[in-house]
Every structure is written in C-alpha cells, then in structure tokens.
Motif scaffolding. Sequence first.
Motif, PDB file in Angstrom:
ATOM      1  N   THR A 497       0.902  -1.350  -0.021  1.00 17.81           N
ATOM      2  CA  THR A 497       0.018  -0.019   0.027  1.00 17.81           C
ATOM      3  C   THR A 497       0.883   1.417  -0.165  1.00 17.81           C
ATOM      4  O   THR A 497       1.953   1.255   0.197  1.00 17.81           O
ATOM      5  CB  THR A 497      -0.951   0.065   1.065  1.00 17.81           C
ATOM      6  OG1 THR A 497      -0.228   0.221   2.463  1.00 17.81           O
ATOM      7  CG2 THR A 497      -1.746  -1.161   1.363  1.00 17.81           C
ATOM      8  N   LYS A 498       0.442   2.209  -0.259  1.00 22.92           N
ATOM      9  CA  LYS A 498       1.239   3.845  -0.500  1.00 22.92           C
ATOM     10  C   LYS A 498       1.546   4.111   1.057  1.00 22.92           C
ATOM     11  O   LYS A 498       2.822   4.439   1.241  1.00 22.92           O
ATOM     12  CB  LYS A 498       0.245   4.669  -0.894  1.00 22.92           C
ATOM     13  CG  LYS A 498      -0.180   4.705  -2.446  1.00 22.92           C
ATOM     14  CD  LYS A 498      -1.000   5.547  -2.950  1.00 22.92           C
ATOM     15  CE  LYS A 498      -1.508   5.759  -4.312  1.00 22.92           C
ATOM     16  NZ  LYS A 498      -2.365   6.668  -4.746  1.00 22.92           N
ATOM     17  N   GLU A 499       0.642   3.664   2.118  1.00 32.62           N
ATOM     18  CA  GLU A 499       1.013   4.162   3.412  1.00 32.62           C
ATOM     19  C   GLU A 499       2.147   3.398   3.803  1.00 32.62           C
ATOM     20  O   GLU A 499       2.984   3.866   4.726  1.00 32.62           O
ATOM     21  CB  GLU A 499      -0.277   3.753   4.534  1.00 32.62           C
ATOM     22  CG  GLU A 499      -1.414   4.669   4.088  1.00 32.62           C
ATOM     23  CD  GLU A 499      -2.281   4.572   2.564  1.00 32.62           C
ATOM     24  OE1 GLU A 499      -3.062   5.273   2.304  1.00 32.62           O
ATOM     25  OE2 GLU A 499      -2.029   3.401   2.459  1.00 32.62           O
ATOM     26  N   ARG A 500       2.102   1.915   3.494  1.00 38.56           N
ATOM     27  CA  ARG A 500       3.263   1.068   4.224  1.00 38.56           C
ATOM     28  C   ARG A 500       4.386   1.533   3.270  1.00 38.56           C
ATOM     29  O   ARG A 500       5.433   1.639   4.003  1.00 38.56           O
ATOM     30  CB  ARG A 500       2.986  -0.251   3.876  1.00 38.56           C
ATOM     31  CG  ARG A 500       4.070  -1.394   4.098  1.00 38.56           C
ATOM     32  CD  ARG A 500       3.620  -2.782   4.306  1.00 38.56           C
ATOM     33  NE  ARG A 500       4.629  -3.585   4.544  1.00 38.56           N
ATOM     34  CZ  ARG A 500       5.364  -3.856   5.597  1.00 38.56           C
ATOM     35  NH1 ARG A 500       4.907  -3.030   6.865  1.00 38.56           N
ATOM     36  NH2 ARG A 500       6.019  -4.624   5.779  1.00 38.56           N
ATOM     37  N   ILE A 502       5.442   4.425   2.249  1.00 37.35           N
ATOM     38  CA  ILE A 502       5.915   5.774   2.980  1.00 37.35           C
ATOM     39  C   ILE A 502       6.617   5.415   4.443  1.00 37.35           C
ATOM     40  O   ILE A 502       7.608   5.842   4.807  1.00 37.35           O
ATOM     41  CB  ILE A 502       4.813   6.881   3.152  1.00 37.35           C
ATOM     42  CG1 ILE A 502       4.382   7.168   1.816  1.00 37.35           C
ATOM     43  CG2 ILE A 502       5.236   7.945   4.003  1.00 37.35           C
ATOM     44  CD1 ILE A 502       3.017   8.062   1.897  1.00 37.35           C
ATOM     45  N   MET A 503       5.898   4.344   5.138  1.00 43.53           N
ATOM     46  CA  MET A 503       6.170   4.241   6.680  1.00 43.53           C
ATOM     47  C   MET A 503       7.629   3.489   6.614  1.00 43.53           C
ATOM     48  O   MET A 503       8.535   4.023   7.217  1.00 43.53           O
ATOM     49  CB  MET A 503       5.178   3.372   7.204  1.00 43.53           C
ATOM     50  CG  MET A 503       5.573   2.853   8.709  1.00 43.53           C
ATOM     51  SD  MET A 503       6.719   1.341   8.772  1.00 43.53           S
ATOM     52  CE  MET A 503       5.492   0.393   8.408  1.00 43.53           C
ATOM     53  N   TYR A 531       5.070   6.119  -6.754  1.00 43.91           N
ATOM     54  CA  TYR A 531       3.847   5.174  -6.798  1.00 43.91           C
ATOM     55  C   TYR A 531       3.431   4.904  -8.276  1.00 43.91           C
ATOM     56  O   TYR A 531       2.943   6.052  -9.018  1.00 43.91           O
ATOM     57  CB  TYR A 531       2.590   5.610  -5.864  1.00 43.91           C
ATOM     58  CG  TYR A 531       1.942   4.327  -5.532  1.00 43.91           C
ATOM     59  CD1 TYR A 531       2.481   3.321  -4.581  1.00 43.91           C
ATOM     60  CD2 TYR A 531       0.955   3.995  -6.510  1.00 43.91           C
ATOM     61  CE1 TYR A 531       1.684   2.272  -4.050  1.00 43.91           C
ATOM     62  CE2 TYR A 531       0.182   2.566  -5.684  1.00 43.91           C
ATOM     63  CZ  TYR A 531       0.747   1.818  -5.181  1.00 43.91           C
ATOM     64  OH  TYR A 531       0.083   0.510  -4.652  1.00 43.91           O
ATOM     65  N   ASN A 559       7.753  12.155  -1.608  1.00 45.12           N
ATOM     66  CA  ASN A 559       6.929  11.155  -2.414  1.00 45.12           C
ATOM     67  C   ASN A 559       6.015  11.991  -3.198  1.00 45.12           C
ATOM     68  O   ASN A 559       5.731  13.022  -2.926  1.00 45.12           O
ATOM     69  CB  ASN A 559       6.291   9.997  -1.792  1.00 45.12           C
ATOM     70  CG  ASN A 559       5.379  10.851  -0.681  1.00 45.12           C
ATOM     71  OD1 ASN A 559       4.064  11.037  -1.089  1.00 45.12           O
ATOM     72  ND2 ASN A 559       5.492  10.756   0.688  1.00 45.12           N
TER      73      ASN A 559
END
Length: 561
Positions: A497-500, A502-503, A531, A559
């Motif tokens: 996922t995008k969030e993962r 970034i994290m 992405y 990003n």
Amino acid sequence: MKKLILFVIGIIILSSAMFFTLNETTHNHKDLVKSSNYKQCLNKYEDVCEGLECGIIQGFRDINKEDYGRNLIDIAESIRPILGYKNGAKIGITILSIAFHEGKLTDEQKMLALDKISTLKYRDHDLYGMIDPTLKYIRIAHESGDKLKSTRGDLNLALIISYFQGYEFASAMIKSLACEVQGDTPEWYKLKTQAMVSLAENQLAIKQPQKALNLLSNIESNSWAYSEEDWRDYYIYSTALKAEAYLYLNQLDRSEENLKLASLALIQDKSRLLLDKRILIAVVEFKLAFKLHQFDFIEKNKDYLLSIANSTNQIRYTKMVYKTMFDYYLATNNINAFYELNLAYNILTDDFQSASYQLLISNKLKQSENNHLNNDNEQSMFLLKIGFVTLLVISSLLFLTILKIKYLNIENYTDSLTGCLNRRKFMIDFEARTTKEHAFLILDIDNFKQINDTYGHTLGDEVLENVASVIISVIGREYHCYRIGGEEFVVLFYGSTKERAIMLAEKIRHNVEDLNLCHDIKVTISGGLSYSLTDKDTYKAADSLLYIAKRTTKNIVINDF
C-alpha cells in the motif's frame, strides 16, 4: 549460497576426520617409532633445560612406564609450574606423548592425556598441532560410547575451527551439538556453558553483538555446576565478552561497567580454565579507551597491546587491536604511523591467510614417514594415503563445480560489498515486476564524496555496508534492496500500500540517521518515492524527486502520492 559453501567445507572437514581416523587405525604399529622420536626430543630438552624444567624431566624418568596410567594426573599437574618457561609447554607435550604411546592407559586415561596435549599445543601457539590429538580424542570417545566426552571432543574441534577464522561454520557445529547436551549432571552443564560462551564469542567475531548478549545472559543459571573458583573464571570471561558486545552497540557506560566488574574479579582469580581472559580484558579496555577518547591510555599501552596482537592465537583479538590503532592514528592525524602500521598488518594478515581449512586436509601428508619408504608396508600405506586424499580432492572439486554452475547466477546478481542485489538483477526485476502496481524508492547517501575524501575509501565502504544493513533490516525478506550505483540504493515495493511504502521509507531514513559510526560521523540519506500509475515511469519520477530532495534540505524522502 553461504550455507552451501559451509556445507561443502563441512564435508571436507568430516572427510578429513575420517582420513585421520583411518590413518591412525592402520598405523598402530608406528606407536613405538613415535615414542622413540618423543624420547629423542626429551633428551634434547634435557640438554638445554633450566632449573625446574630439569627436575620435571628427571621426575618423569623416575616413573616406570607400567605406572604411567596410575600416575597420569600427577604427571600432568607436575607440568603446570614450568608453563612460564621457554620450553615448558613443549616439554609437557613430549612427556604426555611418551606416556600416551608407552603407558598401558585406559580409554579414560588416553582421553585425559590427549586433552592435556591439545591444551599445551594451544599454549605453544601450535593451532594446527591441536587437530591430531583432538581427532584421536573424538575417535576414542566414540568407540568407548561415552556420550559426554564425545560431545566435548566435537566442541573442541569446533573451537579449533574458530581459531582458523571459521566462525560461522564453527557456530553451526556448536548449534548442532546443542541437541546432544542433554544430561543433568554438573559435567553436562559445564559443557553447555562452554558451548554458549564459545558461540557468543563467534557471534562477536561476525559482529552480531545482540545475539552474543542473549547467549551470555543465560549462562548464570549454570553456575551451580562449578566450584566458586572455577565459576569466577567463566564469570570474568563472559563479563568481558559482554563489555565487548556493549562496545559494538555503542553503549559505552554499560561496556565500562562490565569491564570494571571483570577486572575486579580477575584480581581474585586463581583458576586457569580459560587461558585468554586477561588478554580479552586488555583488548576490550584498549578499544573502549579509544571510544572514550582516552588517547593517553592508548599511547601508554599500544606497544604492549601490539605485542599481544602479534602473538595471540585469537586472530579476532589481533584485528581488534590493529583496528583501534588505525582509528587512533587517523584521529590524531598521524598518517606516517598509520601507513607503517598498515604495512605490518598486511604482512601479518598474509600469515593468517595461510592458516585455513585447507590445513585440515593437505598438510597431514607431510607427516608421512619419508625415511622409511624402503619398507614395503609403509610405502603401501603412504600410497593409500595419497589415493585417499586424491579421491577426496577430486570429489570435492567435482561437487564445487556442480554448485558453481548451479548457483553462478546468485553470485552474479549480488553486490560483493553490501550484500544487496546489484544493478544487473535490478534491471531484470524492474522489467518483470513493474508492469504491476508498485512503489519505487531510490535513496542516495548525503555528502558521500566528502566522507570518502576526508576519511578514505575504507571508511566509505563501512558507511555503505552500514546503510545497506539498515535498509535490509527494515524491509526484511518482504522486499529487495538493490545497489545500482556508488552510493545509490533502490527498493521496489510491489504489492504494497502507499501508506506502508511511506512508513518503511521513513523508517529507513530515520534508522540511518541514528547510526553510530567511528569518528562521530553522522550519515543521512535523501530519497524519492514514486507510486505507479498508468503509463508512468516510476524510475524517472523517483529520480526527479531525489534530485529535489538533494537540492533542498537533504535527509528527507519526498513522495508523489
């Protein structure tokens, strides 16, 4: 690939052990010849003996060979007072070897003699010489069915392999022995303790300090198996190893605390179970002094520590001392001394390279009785040894060739410095996997050229290794890290996922920033994270974001999500 190489080495070593066992079994008739040779050696030592040495030799001569077995413990203990003499260890080896070959010893007594001989050879810096008595010990233990002594012999062989810098293979051997350490007697718990300490030391040698600490934290529960004096010996050694581990973790207060505890206990120490504890304390204290910028201490003790480094059996101590001296000369800008020391170290490491696993195979042939080749039986046995080793070498080479052909692509796709995948593998994976949804992260080490120019490429390589280690530890096995250029790394987040993404990218940046390197160097990285979308070139997009990050604040991952 590393596991397969270790497996091959294991086959070679075990085959060598089989060869040595065959050699000893078929050459029992040579015991008298060996005994005669040892007696000649004892005569030579008697001609040049000093003081107490002469008394020990004469005392041994006064014992009838029929009484060697009954007096073996006293014979071994009589050698202890002369170990500080020039030829003390050699005289001890010679005396015990005569007792072994001429005495009517039980299996228990033979193993005792062989164990003492191996220890004395360690004292005499004859690491290769330790192999033969250890393999004999293992053979007798196996034949006698003594599980405890058999396991102890296997552990001793693993320790010898460690002395030849075979840390990972020795660790694998020790771990495999763990399942055999199952008894409830004090002797079994002592063996378990020795295995845990040895395994911890190997972990430190391959820079795994946290694993070493985990092992060392568990040995206290075994103290009941020892006398107070003998346990103090293990307490000193394990505490000094903890000090070393905390040093690598940059927890200097805890390192100093453990070092003081070990030094205080050493004052009361009278045991001789672990021969290198004083050296270990001195080496760790020396390295800690540099970390604390106690340069006066280093200057005062450098000659003593270098003398230890040049003579110790523990090659890792040698590397620790020299590495500390290199850092010290760089920190004090003493370039001339740095290059002189580097020259001496290169000569020393050349000698180390000759002490390898190959010694376990090839050099045994030199022990052939070349002066007795006229005897048909001896000549036949010599040819048998040649044929056995030739078959072993051919089989090993064939096996290695098969492995090399099968796993050549793995080596071709790995960056030798960092252990990351290389640019060639990246191009293959990028074309194959980026047709699906993914995130592309490209990272660059900030001011890397300045680090190389200021501290040299050796330290630059260390920075690259540490940054790669951080990336790999954060992404785990879920994703792959590639080194695509000098200081550029790439991670492909496929199925993420995008969030993962970034994290994980931010965690990598943060962990690199927290690295503790020598010379108090602070390392940061900048990155671009893109992405995938329809008809979007994530490589170019991430590279453009990286360029913006490098041109602005640095130490940031930008990003386009």
